[in-house]
Design a protein around this motif. Structure first.
Motif, short mmCIF file in Angstrom:
data_model
loop_
_atom_site.label_atom_id
_atom_site.label_comp_id
_atom_site.label_asym_id
_atom_site.label_seq_id
_atom_site.Cartn_x
_atom_site.Cartn_y
_atom_site.Cartn_z
N GLN A 107 -4.94 5.84 -9.29
CA GLN A 107 -4.17 4.49 -9.34
C GLN A 107 -4.80 3.32 -8.38
O GLN A 107 -4.08 2.31 -8.11
N GLY A 108 -5.74 3.66 -7.66
CA GLY A 108 -6.40 2.82 -6.82
C GLY A 108 -5.64 2.52 -5.45
O GLY A 108 -5.99 1.36 -4.96
N LEU A 109 -4.98 3.55 -5.16
CA LEU A 109 -4.14 3.32 -3.71
C LEU A 109 -4.92 3.99 -2.61
O LEU A 109 -4.73 3.64 -1.39
N VAL A 110 -5.96 4.95 -2.89
CA VAL A 110 -6.68 5.54 -1.90
C VAL A 110 -8.17 5.58 -2.08
O VAL A 110 -8.47 5.45 -3.41
N LYS A 111 -8.89 5.57 -1.44
CA LYS A 111 -10.58 5.72 -1.49
C LYS A 111 -10.88 6.82 -0.66
O LYS A 111 -10.36 7.32 0.35
N GLU A 112 -11.89 7.46 -1.05
CA GLU A 112 -12.64 8.73 -0.24
C GLU A 112 -14.07 8.27 0.08
O GLU A 112 -14.53 7.42 -0.45
N THR A 113 -14.21 8.92 1.21
CA THR A 113 -15.50 8.95 1.78
C THR A 113 -16.01 10.01 2.32
O THR A 113 -15.35 10.96 2.78
N ARG A 114 -17.30 10.50 1.72
CA ARG A 114 -17.81 11.87 2.03
C ARG A 114 -18.54 11.70 3.23
O ARG A 114 -19.56 10.83 3.21
N ARG A 115 -18.52 12.66 4.31
CA ARG A 115 -19.37 12.99 5.08
C ARG A 115 -19.64 14.33 5.45
O ARG A 115 -18.75 15.14 5.60
N ALA A 116 -20.88 14.59 5.08
CA ALA A 116 -21.65 16.19 4.93
C ALA A 116 -20.54 17.02 4.02
O ALA A 116 -20.25 16.49 2.91
N GLN A 117 -19.99 17.88 4.46
CA GLN A 117 -19.00 18.75 3.47
C GLN A 117 -17.65 18.34 3.42
O GLN A 117 -16.82 18.82 2.86
N TRP A 118 -17.12 17.17 4.32
CA TRP A 118 -15.74 16.66 4.48
C TRP A 118 -15.75 15.43 3.64
O TRP A 118 -16.51 14.61 3.44
N TYR A 164 -12.90 12.37 3.60
CA TYR A 164 -11.93 11.50 4.46
C TYR A 164 -11.34 10.75 3.27
O TYR A 164 -12.04 9.76 2.51
N TYR A 165 -9.97 10.22 3.53
CA TYR A 165 -9.10 9.47 2.56
C TYR A 165 -8.78 8.01 3.35
O TYR A 165 -8.37 8.36 4.59
N SER A 166 -8.63 7.10 2.80
CA SER A 166 -8.12 5.85 3.62
C SER A 166 -7.58 5.26 2.52
O SER A 166 -7.77 5.24 1.26
N LEU A 167 -6.66 4.18 2.90
CA LEU A 167 -6.01 3.20 1.92
C LEU A 167 -6.82 2.37 1.29
O LEU A 167 -7.87 2.05 1.48
N ASP A 168 -6.46 1.74 0.08
CA ASP A 168 -7.14 0.98 -0.94
C ASP A 168 -6.23 0.17 -1.35
O ASP A 168 -5.81 0.06 -2.50
N ILE A 169 -5.57 -0.75 -0.54
CA ILE A 169 -4.38 -1.41 -1.09
C ILE A 169 -4.70 -3.13 -1.12
O ILE A 169 -3.74 -3.92 -1.22
N GLU A 170 -5.96 -3.31 -0.83
CA GLU A 170 -6.27 -4.90 -0.91
C GLU A 170 -5.87 -5.38 -2.26
O GLU A 170 -6.05 -4.68 -3.41
N GLY A 171 -5.09 -6.53 -2.29
CA GLY A 171 -4.77 -7.18 -3.62
C GLY A 171 -3.38 -6.64 -3.91
O GLY A 171 -3.09 -6.63 -5.02
N LYS A 172 -2.68 -5.68 -3.33
CA LYS A 172 -1.59 -5.02 -3.78
C LYS A 172 -0.54 -5.02 -2.56
O LYS A 172 0.13 -4.26 -1.83
N PRO A 173 0.03 -6.44 -2.36
CA PRO A 173 0.97 -6.83 -1.42
C PRO A 173 2.33 -5.95 -1.37
O PRO A 173 3.18 -5.88 -0.43
#
Length: 104
Positions: A51-62, A64-73
């Motif tokens: 639903q576009g609320l979080v994004k993931e970033t891969r670092r080696a085998q891990w 990480y998740y962070s918010l992706d709420i730009e444009g969703k006040p």
């Protein structure tokens, strides 16, 4: 908007979003904090990502998740009403300190 708000009606997903509002987290951290299995936590994250609320970033085998709420006040408004990370951690699991998986 309704689909995104419906996702936040789930206590676990709302808690994940509350944790992510202050920093990114590794899946292993969320597994330990929420005291849930990795597949279960990943399923919640998958729904939030779809639903576009979080994004993931891969670092080696891990992953990480962070918010992706730009444009969703409307999502930011909900997150502003949630306790900060330390309060959430205390409410969920008073003894949580660090992830034991060495992902950092």
């Amino acid at each position: 908007m309704a689909e995104k708000l419906k996702l936040l009606g789930d206590k676990t997903r709302l808690t994940i979003m509350g944790l992510l509002k202050d920093k990114e987290w590794c899946v292993c951290d969320l597994v330990e904090i929420l005291d849930m299995s990795q597949p279960n936590v990943s399923q919640h994250l998958r729904k939030l990502k779809a639903q576009g609320l979080v994004k993931e970033t891969r670092r080696a085998q891990w992953v990480y998740y962070s918010l992706d709420i730009e444009g969703k006040p409307y999502i930011q408004t909900i997150l502003n009403a949630l306790p900060d990370t330390q309060t959430l951690l205390s409410l969920i699991k008073g003894d949580y300190t660090e992830c034991a998986c060495a992902c950092d």
